[in-house]
Design an enzyme around this catalytic site. Sequence first.
Site, PDB file in Angstrom:
ATOM      1  N   GLN A  83       0.711  -1.150  -0.092  1.00  0.00           N
ATOM      2  CA  GLN A  83      -0.033  -0.067  -0.062  1.00  0.00           C
ATOM      3  C   GLN A  83       0.961   1.345  -0.001  1.00  0.00           C
ATOM      4  OE1 GLN A  83      -2.652  -0.292  -1.181  1.00  0.00           O
ATOM      5  NE2 GLN A  83      -4.137  -1.549  -0.337  1.00  0.00           N
ATOM      6  N   SER A  84       1.951   1.277  -0.529  1.00  0.00           N
ATOM      7  CA  SER A  84       2.992   2.253  -0.573  1.00  0.00           C
ATOM      8  C   SER A  84       2.380   3.580  -1.316  1.00  0.00           C
ATOM      9  CB  SER A  84       4.045   1.841  -1.160  1.00  0.00           C
ATOM     10  OG  SER A  84       4.977   2.943  -1.504  1.00  0.00           O
TER      11      SER A  84
END
Length: 349
Positions: A83-84
């Site tokens: 989920q960067s």
Amino acid sequence: MKSYVEVKNKLAVMKKVTLGFFPTPLHKLERLSKEYGVNIFIKRDDFTGISLFGGNKIRKLEYVLGDAISQGCDTVFTYGATQSNHAMQTATAACKCGLNPVLFLVSLVEVNEEDIRSNLLLDTILGAEIHIVPANGQLLGDANKRSFDLAKERMRELEKDGHKCYDIPPGGASIIGSCAFIEGFIEMNEQMNALSIHPDYIFTATGTGGTMAGLVAGKAALESDISIVGIIVGPKPDDYADQIADLAAKALQHIAVDKTADTSLFTLDRNYFSPGYEMPNEDANNVIKELAGKEGIFTDPVYSGKAFSGMMDYIKNGKVPAGSNVVFWHTGGTTALFAEQEIIGSLAK
Ligand SMILES: *Cc1c(COP(=O)(O)O)cnc(C)c1O
């Protein structure tokens, strides 16, 4: 002391692409300021663009992709958690510039292929080449190292096919990327000057440290007396402050500003991220709800919410004296509100 114009002229020789909408807005949080007796301003780098889902990495990417394009690269590699925000913003920026994004993403939270959410969904829509690297119980930093090895193999393949690849470190925390926040620091000061208000503090979330390094370099370049407080969002090595100071010093060197940076220029606080990176914190979640409920502004449970919670604690316990002028640097990240339950915790209740 260097003037804004002198430092801006030094930055102007760097290669840069236009990605975002700058200056980002800066405004006062009227209700919270009144309630807590401190003047709280917010620097809206959650509104950098280029899409609705901007954030602090877009600033860095203007310079990082400027460098990539000037080297004739057609493909960019980068790294982070699944989920960067950085990976998503890199993919977005790469698409705009006609570059191919290749992402190596560590799954700290297990990916459900049937229910792709949040940034991973955006990466997919953008058409990025996505490689998921299982964390296997390792911390993000350690698992990233495995990503680097896997990426090298993929890079060799692509280069054999005639592509030229550019490697962006996690968070875009390179010397070049950090220079963008020297520019950001000047931008914020100009906005506060226009309001005739002297800013006493900056609070922001710090992860890879590139944002802090740039702000600290800006402070050093302008000999500003502002206090910069970085709220740490996950486990960091003991020499984390030295790494930030080193990156700040190198950024100053890179733009040939004859100043240096050391750890006396900023404060780091590890007290607000427990139990870990990408793991919800009850106090932070309460503050996320308070900020939304009183000002209509969203922060996220991984970065900006924890940082805002840290700042509010400093204000409530008097570490920030009454009447101070405080700038909260909103770094974005609100797509995490649409991520897995493991990331948002009690926010859904
Ligand atoms: C990456 C990120 C940060 C931290 O910035 P660094 O330059 O990596 O320290 C803070 N907030 C958000 C929302 C981010 O995505």
